[in-house]
Design an enzyme around this catalytic site. Structure first.
Site, PDB file in Angstrom:
ATOM      1  N   ARG A 163    -149.672 -44.844   5.705  1.00 48.58           N
ATOM      2  CA  ARG A 163    -150.767 -44.348   5.080  1.00 48.58           C
ATOM      3  C   ARG A 163    -152.277 -44.981   5.374  1.00 48.58           C
ATOM      4  NH1 ARG A 163    -146.889 -41.478   4.700  1.00 48.58           N
ATOM      5  NH2 ARG A 163    -145.709 -40.864   2.881  1.00 48.58           N
ATOM      6  N   SER A 233    -146.820 -38.752  -4.055  1.00 47.09           N
ATOM      7  CA  SER A 233    -146.510 -39.898  -4.293  1.00 47.09           C
ATOM      8  C   SER A 233    -147.782 -40.636  -4.881  1.00 47.09           C
ATOM      9  CB  SER A 233    -146.103 -40.872  -3.207  1.00 47.09           C
ATOM     10  OG  SER A 233    -144.870 -40.401  -2.538  1.00 47.09           O
ATOM     11  N   GLU A 328    -151.695 -44.796  -3.734  1.00 43.92           N
ATOM     12  CA  GLU A 328    -151.921 -44.113  -2.510  1.00 43.92           C
ATOM     13  C   GLU A 328    -153.022 -43.244  -2.759  1.00 43.92           C
ATOM     14  OE1 GLU A 328    -148.562 -41.940  -0.357  1.00 43.92           O
ATOM     15  OE2 GLU A 328    -149.879 -40.238  -0.515  1.00 43.92           O
TER      16      GLU A 328
HETATM   17  P1  FAD Z   1    -158.290 -34.669  -0.074  1.00 48.09           P
HETATM   18  O1  FAD Z   1    -157.136 -35.078  -1.214  1.00 48.09           O
HETATM   19  O2  FAD Z   1    -158.949 -33.412  -0.387  1.00 48.09           O
HETATM   20  O3  FAD Z   1    -158.873 -35.852   0.437  1.00 48.09           O
HETATM   21  C1  FAD Z   1    -157.887 -37.061   0.667  1.00 48.09           C
HETATM   22  C2  FAD Z   1    -158.986 -38.298   1.130  1.00 48.09           C
HETATM   23  O4  FAD Z   1    -159.373 -37.910   2.720  1.00 48.09           O
HETATM   24  C3  FAD Z   1    -160.325 -38.179   0.257  1.00 48.09           C
HETATM   25  O5  FAD Z   1    -160.715 -39.591   0.268  1.00 48.09           O
HETATM   26  C4  FAD Z   1    -161.421 -37.277   1.131  1.00 48.09           C
HETATM   27  O6  FAD Z   1    -162.605 -37.968   0.925  1.00 48.09           O
HETATM   28  C5  FAD Z   1    -160.813 -37.797   2.555  1.00 48.09           C
HETATM   29  N1  FAD Z   1    -161.172 -36.792   3.263  1.00 48.09           N
HETATM   30  C6  FAD Z   1    -160.624 -35.335   3.260  1.00 48.09           C
HETATM   31  N2  FAD Z   1    -161.069 -34.711   4.496  1.00 48.09           N
HETATM   32  C7  FAD Z   1    -161.861 -35.531   4.951  1.00 48.09           C
HETATM   33  C8  FAD Z   1    -162.584 -35.260   6.176  1.00 48.09           C
HETATM   34  N3  FAD Z   1    -162.746 -34.071   6.889  1.00 48.09           N
HETATM   35  N4  FAD Z   1    -163.163 -36.300   6.681  1.00 48.09           N
HETATM   36  C9  FAD Z   1    -163.240 -37.508   6.278  1.00 48.09           C
HETATM   37  N5  FAD Z   1    -162.818 -37.758   4.817  1.00 48.09           N
HETATM   38  C10 FAD Z   1    -162.061 -36.759   4.381  1.00 48.09           C
HETATM   39  N6  FAD Z   1    -148.834 -37.224   1.634  1.00 48.09           N
HETATM   40  C11 FAD Z   1    -148.016 -37.595   2.802  1.00 48.09           C
HETATM   41  O7  FAD Z   1    -148.517 -38.383   3.784  1.00 48.09           O
HETATM   42  N7  FAD Z   1    -146.663 -37.299   2.839  1.00 48.09           N
HETATM   43  C12 FAD Z   1    -146.253 -36.337   2.037  1.00 48.09           C
HETATM   44  O8  FAD Z   1    -145.007 -36.094   2.255  1.00 48.09           O
HETATM   45  C13 FAD Z   1    -146.889 -35.929   0.961  1.00 48.09           C
HETATM   46  N8  FAD Z   1    -146.368 -35.149   0.142  1.00 48.09           N
HETATM   47  C14 FAD Z   1    -147.237 -34.717  -0.898  1.00 48.09           C
HETATM   48  C15 FAD Z   1    -146.916 -33.712  -1.760  1.00 48.09           C
HETATM   49  C16 FAD Z   1    -147.594 -33.111  -2.919  1.00 48.09           C
HETATM   50  C17 FAD Z   1    -146.699 -32.222  -3.892  1.00 48.09           C
HETATM   51  C18 FAD Z   1    -148.650 -33.479  -2.888  1.00 48.09           C
HETATM   52  C19 FAD Z   1    -149.711 -32.876  -4.077  1.00 48.09           C
HETATM   53  C20 FAD Z   1    -149.373 -34.469  -2.156  1.00 48.09           C
HETATM   54  C21 FAD Z   1    -148.570 -35.085  -0.951  1.00 48.09           C
HETATM   55  N9  FAD Z   1    -149.061 -35.814  -0.058  1.00 48.09           N
HETATM   56  C22 FAD Z   1    -148.268 -36.451   1.042  1.00 48.09           C
HETATM   57  C23 FAD Z   1    -150.406 -36.259  -0.225  1.00 48.09           C
HETATM   58  C24 FAD Z   1    -151.359 -35.237   0.200  1.00 48.09           C
HETATM   59  O9  FAD Z   1    -150.636 -34.019   0.961  1.00 48.09           O
HETATM   60  C25 FAD Z   1    -152.050 -35.777   1.902  1.00 48.09           C
HETATM   61  O10 FAD Z   1    -152.822 -37.119   1.677  1.00 48.09           O
HETATM   62  C26 FAD Z   1    -152.985 -34.869   2.351  1.00 48.09           C
HETATM   63  O11 FAD Z   1    -153.190 -35.191   3.932  1.00 48.09           O
HETATM   64  C27 FAD Z   1    -154.417 -34.607   1.736  1.00 48.09           C
HETATM   65  O12 FAD Z   1    -155.011 -33.716   2.193  1.00 48.09           O
HETATM   66  P2  FAD Z   1    -156.420 -33.153   1.247  1.00 48.09           P
HETATM   67  O13 FAD Z   1    -156.940 -31.920   2.285  1.00 48.09           O
HETATM   68  O14 FAD Z   1    -155.772 -32.499   0.034  1.00 48.09           O
HETATM   69  O15 FAD Z   1    -157.270 -34.264   1.051  1.00 48.09           O
HETATM   70  N1  EPU Z   2    -135.560 -43.122  -5.405  1.00 44.10           N
HETATM   71  C1  EPU Z   2    -135.109 -43.312  -6.783  1.00 44.10           C
HETATM   72  N2  EPU Z   2    -135.470 -43.063  -7.763  1.00 44.10           N
HETATM   73  C2  EPU Z   2    -136.623 -42.105  -7.793  1.00 44.10           C
HETATM   74  C3  EPU Z   2    -137.074 -41.800  -6.450  1.00 44.10           C
HETATM   75  C4  EPU Z   2    -136.748 -42.399  -5.703  1.00 44.10           C
HETATM   76  O1  EPU Z   2    -133.994 -43.957  -6.767  1.00 44.10           O
HETATM   77  O2  EPU Z   2    -137.052 -41.738  -8.809  1.00 44.10           O
HETATM   78  C5  EPU Z   2    -134.817 -43.705  -4.298  1.00 44.10           C
HETATM   79  C6  EPU Z   2    -134.326 -42.271  -3.301  1.00 44.10           C
HETATM   80  O3  EPU Z   2    -133.062 -42.123  -3.814  1.00 44.10           O
HETATM   81  C7  EPU Z   2    -134.296 -43.066  -1.887  1.00 44.10           C
HETATM   82  C8  EPU Z   2    -135.584 -43.792  -1.999  1.00 44.10           C
HETATM   83  O4  EPU Z   2    -136.034 -44.017  -3.098  1.00 44.10           O
HETATM   84  O5  EPU Z   2    -133.258 -43.654  -1.876  1.00 44.10           O
HETATM   85  C9  EPU Z   2    -136.539 -43.111  -1.405  1.00 44.10           C
HETATM   86  O6  EPU Z   2    -137.045 -41.565  -1.934  1.00 44.10           O
HETATM   87  P1  EPU Z   2    -137.653 -40.607  -1.028  1.00 44.10           P
HETATM   88  O7  EPU Z   2    -136.573 -40.428   0.305  1.00 44.10           O
HETATM   89  O8  EPU Z   2    -137.734 -39.368  -2.225  1.00 44.10           O
HETATM   90  O9  EPU Z   2    -138.851 -41.100  -0.402  1.00 44.10           O
HETATM   91  P2  EPU Z   2    -140.310 -41.706  -1.335  1.00 44.10           P
HETATM   92  O10 EPU Z   2    -140.078 -43.362  -0.476  1.00 44.10           O
HETATM   93  O11 EPU Z   2    -140.193 -41.884  -2.640  1.00 44.10           O
HETATM   94  C10 EPU Z   2    -141.766 -41.321   0.806  1.00 44.10           C
HETATM   95  C11 EPU Z   2    -143.143 -40.919   0.895  1.00 44.10           C
HETATM   96  C12 EPU Z   2    -143.186 -39.370   0.539  1.00 44.10           C
HETATM   97  C13 EPU Z   2    -142.563 -38.533   1.630  1.00 44.10           C
HETATM   98  C14 EPU Z   2    -140.945 -38.968   1.408  1.00 44.10           C
HETATM   99  C15 EPU Z   2    -140.325 -38.362   2.783  1.00 44.10           C
HETATM  100  C16 EPU Z   2    -144.432 -42.509   0.339  1.00 44.10           C
HETATM  101  C17 EPU Z   2    -145.582 -43.351  -0.819  1.00 44.10           C
HETATM  102  N3  EPU Z   2    -143.893 -41.474   0.036  1.00 44.10           N
HETATM  103  O12 EPU Z   2    -141.356 -41.172  -0.285  1.00 44.10           O
HETATM  104  O13 EPU Z   2    -144.773 -38.911   0.761  1.00 44.10           O
HETATM  105  O14 EPU Z   2    -142.637 -37.247   1.538  1.00 44.10           O
HETATM  106  O15 EPU Z   2    -140.855 -40.495   1.647  1.00 44.10           O
HETATM  107  O16 EPU Z   2    -140.175 -38.988   3.798  1.00 44.10           O
HETATM  108  O17 EPU Z   2    -144.342 -43.274   1.413  1.00 44.10           O
HETATM  109  C18 EPU Z   2    -146.709 -38.720  -0.254  1.00 44.10           C
HETATM  110  O18 EPU Z   2    -147.161 -39.710   0.406  1.00 44.10           O
HETATM  111  O19 EPU Z   2    -147.567 -38.428  -1.078  1.00 44.10           O
HETATM  112  C19 EPU Z   2    -145.381 -38.296  -0.287  1.00 44.10           C
HETATM  113  C20 EPU Z   2    -144.783 -37.301  -1.125  1.00 44.10           C
END
Ligand code: FAD
Ligand code: EPU
Length: 344
Positions: A163, A233, A328
């Protein structure tokens, strides 16, 4: 280039919280970005580049210019061994992944359905289900805000981490990502390390099958921001020393943790869950009942409800496990980025 004064940010971020900004501009080209930064009316105002706002919390009305990234275009080339994609920063990431799978460009399928723009993906080195952007990112192009020229960083120069990237450090507020280059090996090796993917047979599975499993798991676990506001997250998974992990594991044998270099990464969702916080509310904000790492806008939450809930969650985890959670989600205050530890 569309401009609106005193604009409502609610449709531009996934928490769905009402918040104003002084100016909102939708940028379609690098020339638009330069014009925004050189506009004398906006020279003194802070500026924020926004993708889809899926990792953002606006804690106060923003007294500056929000720039929405609409830079579009994808071009494809290939070498003998790789598919090479040049993707403009405003392209929608989930649509890009789906398109790649349909075209037979494998290697990106584990990153399905992560909301956001392609240009935001390198900022925090998006990751899920066993891979991170850094494994497929060839280079990142950005507009340098000192010289107003486009520069290119190699994968190594981006200094990707969990991240993390150079864009959160040396290049913070100095660079706007305008495009990314992806390099996908033509010899596909499925990555099936993550729990639910382990049921697939590595010899016979296809990128589409991996894509479908990831999409299904995500739909089941994570709230859809179109229905319930959230930013994924809320906290990072904390990384602790081997010693601290051993101490915790002795006390809590069910502790969920993974090796991370010479340290251990703890599952923050598990820690929060163990504090009994699933479904806990603060004003309109709630700890998601299915995934404790996600804070949601359950009922017309205000930004302060989310901030108060985040502080409460952090404090409970600190008290029970002596582990400090770091958010995050990026917090934007009236003029600049702010952090939970400074607010509460
Ligand atoms: P924004 O939220 O618009 O911006 C995020 C940051 O980046 C801000 O500080 C912004 O100023 C900066 N920024 C954006 N664009 C630029 C640019 N072009 N140049 C310079 N700075 C910039 N993240 C994960 O890593 N893994 C996941 O599995 C994951 N799952 C998600 C699930 C859900 C339901 C949601 C809502 C979010 C999840 N995220 C996850 C977080 C998010 O999707 C990522 O961080 C994504 O990359 C953000 O993209 P955005 O375009 O919405 O960025
Ligand atoms: N868990 C619990 N209770 C909960 C949630 C999770 O016990 O309420 C346990 C799960 O059972 C599992 C472990 O925690 O054993 C990890 O959970 P999960 O696999 O759902 O992943 P996570 O660690 O919660 C991370 C990323 C996600 C990404 C998933 C899948 C971060 C901060 N988050 O979540 O990214 O999608 O792994 O790879 O690293 C995001 O960054 O926004 C995001 C959604």
């Amino acid at each position: 280039m569309q401009t609106e004064n005193n604009a409502q940010l609610r449709p531009f971020h996934t928490f769905g919280i009402s918040q104003q900004c002084q100016v909102l501009v939708e940028a379609e080209s690098v020339d638009d970005l330069i014009a925004i930064y050189q506009n004398p009316d906006w020279q003194a105002l802070p500026k924020l580049m926004l993708g889809k706002g899926s990792n953002m919390l606006f804690t106060e009305p923003y007294q500056g210019v929000v720039i929405v990234n609409h830079l579009q275009g994808i071009s494809y080339s290939s070498s003998e061994t790789e598919h090479l994609l040049y993707v403009s920063g405003g392209e929608d990431w989930p649509s890009l992944v789906e398109w790649c799978v349909a075209q037979g460009y494998a290697g990106v399928e584990n990153l399905a359905l992560i909301p956001g723009c392609a240009g935001s993906a390198p900022i925090q080195n998006i990751g899920a289900y066993g891979i991170e952007l850094q494994q497929i990112c060839d280079y990142v192009e950005y507009l340098c805000l000192d010289s107003y020229t486009i520069k290119r960083l190699s994968n190594k120069q981006c200094r990707f981490g969990y991240r993390d990237s150079i864009f959160k450090h040396e290049l913070k507020d100095k660079a706007l990502v305008t495009a990314i280059g992806l390099k996908l090996n033509k010899t596909w090796q499925p990555i099936l390390s993550y729990g639910p993917l382990q049921s697939l047979d590595p010899k016979t599975t296809t990128p589409k099958e991996v894509f479908d499993v990831v999409v299904n798991v995500r739909k089941e676990k994570l709230p859809d921001p179109a229905v319930t506001g959230n930013a994924g997250s809320f906290f990072k998974n904390p990384i602790v020393s081997i010693e601290q992990h051993e101490t915790l594991k002795a006390q809590y044998p069910a502790l969920v943790a993974y090796p991370s270099g010479d340290k251990m990464k703890l599952a923050a969702g598990w820690l929060i869950d163990q504090c009994g916080l699933k479904g806990h509310t603060q004003g309109g904000a709630m700890v998601h009942p299915k995934q404790a790492l996600v804070l949601v806008n359950a009922n017309n939450a205000k930004a302060e409800d989310i901030v108060n809930l985040a502080a409460y969650v952090r404090d409970c985890v600190l008290k029970k496990f002596n582990v400090e959670l770091e958010h995050e989600v990026r917090f934007m205050g009236a003029q600049q980025e702010v952090y939970l530890k400074d607010l509460l």
